[in-house]
Design a protein around this motif. Structure first.
Motif, PDB file in Angstrom:
ATOM      1  N   HIS A   1       0.828  -1.215   0.000  1.00  0.00           N
ATOM      2  CA  HIS A   1       0.000   0.000   0.000  1.00  0.00           C
ATOM      3  C   HIS A   1       0.862   1.263   0.000  1.00  0.00           C
ATOM      4  CE1 HIS A   1      -3.748  -2.049   0.309  1.00  0.00           C
ATOM      5  NE2 HIS A   1      -3.598  -2.481   1.542  1.00  0.00           N
ATOM      6  N   LEU A   2       2.104   1.160  -0.439  1.00  0.00           N
ATOM      7  CA  LEU A   2       3.039   2.286  -0.314  1.00  0.00           C
ATOM      8  C   LEU A   2       2.564   3.534  -1.056  1.00  0.00           C
ATOM      9  CD1 LEU A   2       5.744   3.280   0.833  1.00  0.00           C
ATOM     10  CD2 LEU A   2       6.860   2.442  -1.239  1.00  0.00           C
ATOM     11  N   VAL A   3       2.005   3.363  -2.263  1.00  0.00           N
ATOM     12  CA  VAL A   3       1.575   4.548  -3.038  1.00  0.00           C
ATOM     13  C   VAL A   3       0.437   5.254  -2.308  1.00  0.00           C
ATOM     14  CG1 VAL A   3       0.654   5.383  -5.235  1.00  0.00           C
ATOM     15  CG2 VAL A   3       2.326   3.526  -5.218  1.00  0.00           C
ATOM     16  N   LEU A   4      -0.510   4.480  -1.785  1.00  0.00           N
ATOM     17  CA  LEU A   4      -1.610   5.096  -1.030  1.00  0.00           C
ATOM     18  C   LEU A   4      -1.075   5.749   0.239  1.00  0.00           C
ATOM     19  CD1 LEU A   4      -4.584   5.697  -0.632  1.00  0.00           C
ATOM     20  CD2 LEU A   4      -4.872   3.415   0.354  1.00  0.00           C
ATOM     21  N   ALA A   5      -0.130   5.090   0.927  1.00  0.00           N
ATOM     22  CA  ALA A   5       0.471   5.661   2.142  1.00  0.00           C
ATOM     23  C   ALA A   5       1.149   6.994   1.823  1.00  0.00           C
ATOM     24  CB  ALA A   5       1.475   4.678   2.741  1.00  0.00           C
ATOM     25  N   ALA A   6       1.837   7.056   0.669  1.00  0.00           N
ATOM     26  CA  ALA A   6       2.506   8.302   0.263  1.00  0.00           C
ATOM     27  C   ALA A   6       1.485   9.421   0.066  1.00  0.00           C
ATOM     28  CB  ALA A   6       3.292   8.077  -1.028  1.00  0.00           C
ATOM     29  N   ASN A   7       0.352   9.072  -0.561  1.00  0.00           N
ATOM     30  CA  ASN A   7      -0.715  10.060  -0.774  1.00  0.00           C
ATOM     31  C   ASN A   7      -1.282  10.552   0.554  1.00  0.00           C
ATOM     32  OD1 ASN A   7      -1.853  10.503  -3.739  1.00  0.00           O
ATOM     33  ND2 ASN A   7      -1.051   8.420  -3.655  1.00  0.00           N
ATOM     34  N   VAL A   8      -1.559   9.601   1.457  1.00  0.00           N
ATOM     35  CA  VAL A   8      -2.162   9.945   2.747  1.00  0.00           C
ATOM     36  C   VAL A   8      -1.190  10.778   3.589  1.00  0.00           C
ATOM     37  CG1 VAL A   8      -2.957   8.955   4.945  1.00  0.00           C
ATOM     38  CG2 VAL A   8      -3.767   8.006   2.775  1.00  0.00           C
TER      39      VAL A   8
ATOM     40  N   PHE B   1       7.991   7.314   6.794  1.00  0.00           N
ATOM     41  CA  PHE B   1       7.824   7.257   5.333  1.00  0.00           C
ATOM     42  C   PHE B   1       8.881   8.124   4.637  1.00  0.00           C
ATOM     43  CE2 PHE B   1       6.035   9.821   1.787  1.00  0.00           C
ATOM     44  CZ  PHE B   1       6.160   8.863   0.790  1.00  0.00           C
ATOM     45  N   LEU B   2       9.074   9.339   5.141  1.00  0.00           N
ATOM     46  CA  LEU B   2      10.009  10.271   4.489  1.00  0.00           C
ATOM     47  C   LEU B   2      11.461   9.855   4.714  1.00  0.00           C
ATOM     48  CD1 LEU B   2       8.200  13.612   5.448  1.00  0.00           C
ATOM     49  CD2 LEU B   2       8.302  12.581   3.160  1.00  0.00           C
ATOM     50  N   SER B   3      11.765   9.328   5.918  1.00  0.00           N
ATOM     51  CA  SER B   3      13.168   9.065   6.273  1.00  0.00           C
ATOM     52  C   SER B   3      13.711   7.775   5.659  1.00  0.00           C
ATOM     53  CB  SER B   3      13.317   9.000   7.798  1.00  0.00           C
ATOM     54  OG  SER B   3      12.591   7.897   8.311  1.00  0.00           O
ATOM     55  N   GLN B   4      12.799   6.859   5.278  1.00  0.00           N
ATOM     56  CA  GLN B   4      13.269   5.558   4.784  1.00  0.00           C
ATOM     57  C   GLN B   4      13.345   5.482   3.259  1.00  0.00           C
ATOM     58  OE1 GLN B   4      10.537   2.808   6.668  1.00  0.00           O
ATOM     59  NE2 GLN B   4      11.337   3.231   8.711  1.00  0.00           N
ATOM     60  N   ALA B   5      13.163   6.622   2.598  1.00  0.00           N
ATOM     61  CA  ALA B   5      13.081   6.594   1.127  1.00  0.00           C
ATOM     62  C   ALA B   5      14.451   6.487   0.452  1.00  0.00           C
ATOM     63  CB  ALA B   5      12.358   7.846   0.618  1.00  0.00           C
ATOM     64  N   HIS B   6      15.525   6.896   1.144  1.00  0.00           N
ATOM     65  CA  HIS B   6      16.846   6.908   0.498  1.00  0.00           C
ATOM     66  C   HIS B   6      17.874   6.113   1.299  1.00  0.00           C
ATOM     67  CE1 HIS B   6      14.801  10.377  -1.332  1.00  0.00           C
ATOM     68  NE2 HIS B   6      15.508  10.047  -2.411  1.00  0.00           N
TER      69      HIS B   6
ATOM     70  N   MET C   1       8.078  16.396   2.143  1.00  0.00           N
ATOM     71  CA  MET C   1       9.230  17.004   2.840  1.00  0.00           C
ATOM     72  C   MET C   1       8.992  18.502   3.052  1.00  0.00           C
ATOM     73  SD  MET C   1      11.716  14.860   3.636  1.00  0.00           S
ATOM     74  CE  MET C   1      13.340  15.640   3.580  1.00  0.00           C
ATOM     75  N   GLN C   2       8.487  19.144   2.009  1.00  0.00           N
ATOM     76  CA  GLN C   2       8.202  20.587   2.079  1.00  0.00           C
ATOM     77  C   GLN C   2       7.127  20.863   3.139  1.00  0.00           C
ATOM     78  OE1 GLN C   2       7.192  22.118  -1.855  1.00  0.00           O
ATOM     79  NE2 GLN C   2       5.996  23.748  -0.929  1.00  0.00           N
ATOM     80  N   ALA C   3       6.081  19.980   3.154  1.00  0.00           N
ATOM     81  CA  ALA C   3       4.988  20.159   4.120  1.00  0.00           C
ATOM     82  C   ALA C   3       5.479  19.916   5.546  1.00  0.00           C
ATOM     83  CB  ALA C   3       3.843  19.206   3.782  1.00  0.00           C
ATOM     84  N   LEU C   4       6.348  18.910   5.729  1.00  0.00           N
ATOM     85  CA  LEU C   4       6.874  18.622   7.067  1.00  0.00           C
ATOM     86  C   LEU C   4       7.678  19.817   7.587  1.00  0.00           C
ATOM     87  CD1 LEU C   4       7.252  16.538   9.372  1.00  0.00           C
ATOM     88  CD2 LEU C   4       9.393  15.869   8.260  1.00  0.00           C
ATOM     89  N   ALA C   5       8.485  20.392   6.700  1.00  0.00           N
ATOM     90  CA  ALA C   5       9.267  21.583   7.092  1.00  0.00           C
ATOM     91  C   ALA C   5       8.322  22.695   7.557  1.00  0.00           C
ATOM     92  CB  ALA C   5      10.119  22.053   5.918  1.00  0.00           C
TER      93      ALA C   5
END
Length: 711
Positions: free
Chosen positions: A544-551, A584-589, A623-627
């Motif tokens: 469900h990663l794509v949906l998780a990214a959207n949410v 989600f954001l920290s494990q992408a790279h 990332m922009q929204a988290l900032a």
């Protein structure tokens, strides 16, 4: 023995029949009963038995006597071997004309006997037996339990064989197969695919060879034998059938046809598209011309029927126009296909123009629809196909679509609220229906178009004015419940998940373009509550990663605007959501070996690679929204420290070659690091203790360098 004459020989047949029934009831031995029975069956065969008399016969003999006749091996002296069996079948056929008796277990358990008769060699003396069997099977098919019993007891195979043998009554076998497939297509193909394929093979051969009206009659029959799954393209016999059907249709549609000839051909083509998309149309010049002709004919039919709608004429043409919608939907897909396209660019441009005119007619028709017609499946099919056009073609018919938007929102709302019984006509279902694609789910087909339209001022204003955001929020809640009730095992993308992703896109557009709406409309507070609870559940399920990214991204973007709401004030659900968003954001790279050097390069994490094309933009936006959230939520830096994100990011940037990190990625990391360092002394200390000043300088993160240098 000679028996008293019946109605055909004397004027008082009913009196004789009554006497015979009395004899049947009071018979002292089999020969007396048999003599009376012959007279009864003679009356039955002559069609002289009314419902009352039929009941009297049943009450006199019940099921026991016909059952004995069916299994008796000893015929009377001088009679053919199947005499008793024939009598038994005649009586059962007589009983089956009563719907109540046709569904009786004593009839249903005779199905294997009926099958045997169909599969036995048929001599001139036994044709009446075969007729009686077909009468029994037809009656059983019309009962509630009948179709399931026929399928499980092997009647599909028997009917296929009877049709292929071409003996007495074979056309009735075909008609029964059509009836069974209409009720239980999936079960029939699941159990008897080879036999049904053999029938399709014969039908497609006959279709290709026929040069008279038979060709058009077969157009009516063939759609019943084209399965939605398993696809015919899976085996060579199925592929050969498709090839013959293509050639036959190309021959038909390339000729001058009357309306009554063209309609069944278009319906057959639509059923093939439903089952196989455009795979049955060969690549190359002939195939592309045929495909263009098919879509062209469909568009002409739609325009002729809908541009000046005569209610009576439209009523009679709904089925063929719905088939044309399927062909138009394929036309849209083929015009957009870039990989191995069937159409040349010139053909694509011509077809898009022709389809635009046809969709203009669909819009015109929908604008005439009255409230009392909203339950009509044809309206549903029309809205669905327009949804397919709106999903792909955003520049044409803009004015007309804007004017229709109030109707579309109102229609989708009514069906959604009422849980409407509107059902798609068979040809309208290009995609296999799933649990979430209930008949009232018009929204599913409108969502992609709404996603495009909410990015533009005028249509967005209309959608907001018509209350679309509140409707979509309710729909999101319903679809989320459907998704969470589905299996947690990895599975192909369902329409439910696709709808949720598309809705996130619609809401993201509104967050970016209409923040005041998000701030003041309580709809978005309800949506925020759902997003807070859903992300922690979604993220661990990698499929469900794509949906998780959207949410995650939508939730972060909304949190910036709704920072003052009670749900976000350090509640457990808010903390769990932000914890999941940071994961989600920290494990992408990650760091991996750089093929071009001995060092390491930054790369997308293996778990994200397959979905990265779909989530890349969402990740950067997240990332922009988290900032933007960090200054608004004082407890957020602590969540980042708990997740050990800063340590992980420092380690990543220290290990990889700076040249391997794109500028956009550096900017995204810097924006979050700067906000965390400004908001929390502890965060700033962690960055500094992990050589933050050095790698900030190395990556050209001037804003971070400056922030770290400040006391």
């Amino acid at each position: 023995p000679r028996f008293p004459a019946m109605a055909s020989d004397s004027g008082d047949g009913h009196a004789t029949l009554k006497r015979c029934l009395g004899v049947l009831r009071d018979a002292r031995n089999d020969s007396e009963q048999f003599a009376a029975l012959l007279l009864v069956t003679k009356a039955v065969r002559a069609g002289e038995v009314d419902a009352k008399t039929r009941r009297q016969i049943f009450q006199a003999i019940g099921f026991t006597f016909p059952t004995r006749l069916l299994i008796s091996q000893q015929p009377p002296a001088g009679c053919p071997p199947h005499t008793f069996r024939a009598l038994g079948l005649t009586l059962l056929a007589c009983f089956c004309t009563d719907p109540e008796l046709a569904g009786h277990s004593q009839i249903l358990n005779k199905i294997p006997t009926f099958n045997d008769v169909l599969l036995s060699p048929c001599d001139p003396d036994s044709t009446s037996m075969v007729d009686d069997v077909y009468q029994c099977l037809s009656a059983v098919l019309a009962t509630a339990r009948g179709p399931r019993e026929l399928v499980t007891k092997g009647t599909v195979s028997a009917l296929c064989q009877a049709y292929l043998n071409g003996g007495h009554g074979s056309e009735r076998a075909l008609a029964l197969l059509v009836g069974l497939l209409a009720i239980a297509e999936a079960k029939c193909w699941q159990r008897d695919a080879p036999q049904l394929l053999a029938v399709l093979s014969k039908l497609s051969s006959d279709f290709l060879k026929a040069e008279d009206m038979t060709k058009f009659e077969l157009c009516e029959v063939l759609p019943h034998f084209i399965p939605l799954s398993p696809p015919l393209t899976e085996n060579s016999q199925g592929s050969e059938c498709l090839c013959r059907l293509y050639k036959g249709l190309a021959d038909v549609l390339g000729s001058k046809l009357s309306q009554s000839q063209r309609d069944p051909a278009l319906k057959l083509a639509a059923s093939l598209v439903q089952a196989c998309g455009a795979e049955w149309i060969p690549a190359g010049s002939a195939g592309s011309k045929f495909l263009a002709l098919l879509v062209n004919l469909a568009c002409v039919e739609v325009r002729l029927t809908l541009e000046e709608p005569d209610p009576v004429e439209v009523e009679g043409k709904k089925e063929v126009v719905t088939a044309c919608y399927v062909l138009m939907e394929m036309g849209i897909q083929e015009c957009l296909r870039e990989e191995n396209p069937l159409l040349e660019n010139v053909q694509k441009m011509q077809l898009m123009r022709i389809m635009e005119e046809a969709f203009g007619a669909v819009i015109f028709y929908l604008r005439q629809v009255k409230q009392e017609e909203l339950q009509d499946p044809f309206i549903f099919a029309s809205v669905r196909v327009l949804g397919a056009w709106m999903a792909e073609e955003t520049s044409s018919l803009k004015q007309e679509i804007c004017e229709l938007l109030p109707f579309l929102v109102d229609y989708a709302r009514k069906l959604f609220k009422e849980g409407s019984p509107a059902v798609s006509l068979p040809q309208a279902e290009l995609v296999s229906t799933e649990g979430s694609a209930l008949p009232q789910d018009a929204l599913r087909f409108l969502l992609p178009g709404f996603c495009h339209l909410t990015a533009e001022d005028r249509p967005r204003d209309i959608l907001i004015a018509e209350g679309a955001p509140a409707l979509l929020c309710e729909y999101f809640l319903q679809q989320w419940e459907v998704l969470t009730s589905e299996s947690t095992a990895p599975a192909p993308l369902t329409s439910t998940e696709m709808s949720l992703q598309t809705m996130c896109g619609v809401f993201l557009n509104l967050v970016v373009t209409a923040p005041d709406l998000v701030r003041h409309d309580k709809t978005f507070s309800s949506l925020m509550d759902v997003l807070l609870k859903s992300l922690p559940l979604l993220l661990p399920q990698k499929h469900h990663l794509v949906l998780a990214a959207n949410v995650a991204t939508l939730g972060l973007m909304m949190a910036r605007i709704l920072a003052g709401s009670a749900a976000l004030q350090g509640t457990q659900s808010a903390e769990e959501f932000f914890g999941a968003a940071i994961r989600f954001l920290s494990q992408a790279h990650t760091a991996q070996a750089d093929p071009g050097s001995d060092g390491l390069a930054v790369a997308v994490s293996p778990a994200y690679v397959s979905a990265w094309d779909d989530i890349r933009e969402l990740w950067f936006l997240g990332m922009q929204a988290l900032a933007g959230c960090v200054p608004r939520f004082p407890w957020l830096p602590h969540a980042a420290l708990q997740a050990r994100w800063l340590q992980g990011l420092a380690r990543l940037l220290s290990r990889v070659a700076p040249a391997s990190v794109e500028f956009e990625l550096v900017a995204a990391f810097q924006a979050v690091l700067v906000e965390l360092a400004r908001a929390s002394e502890q965060c700033r200390d962690v960055i500094l203790s992990h050589h933050g000043t050095e790698w900030a300088n190395l990556y050209g993160m001037a804003a971070l360098e400056q922030c770290l240098a400040e006391q």
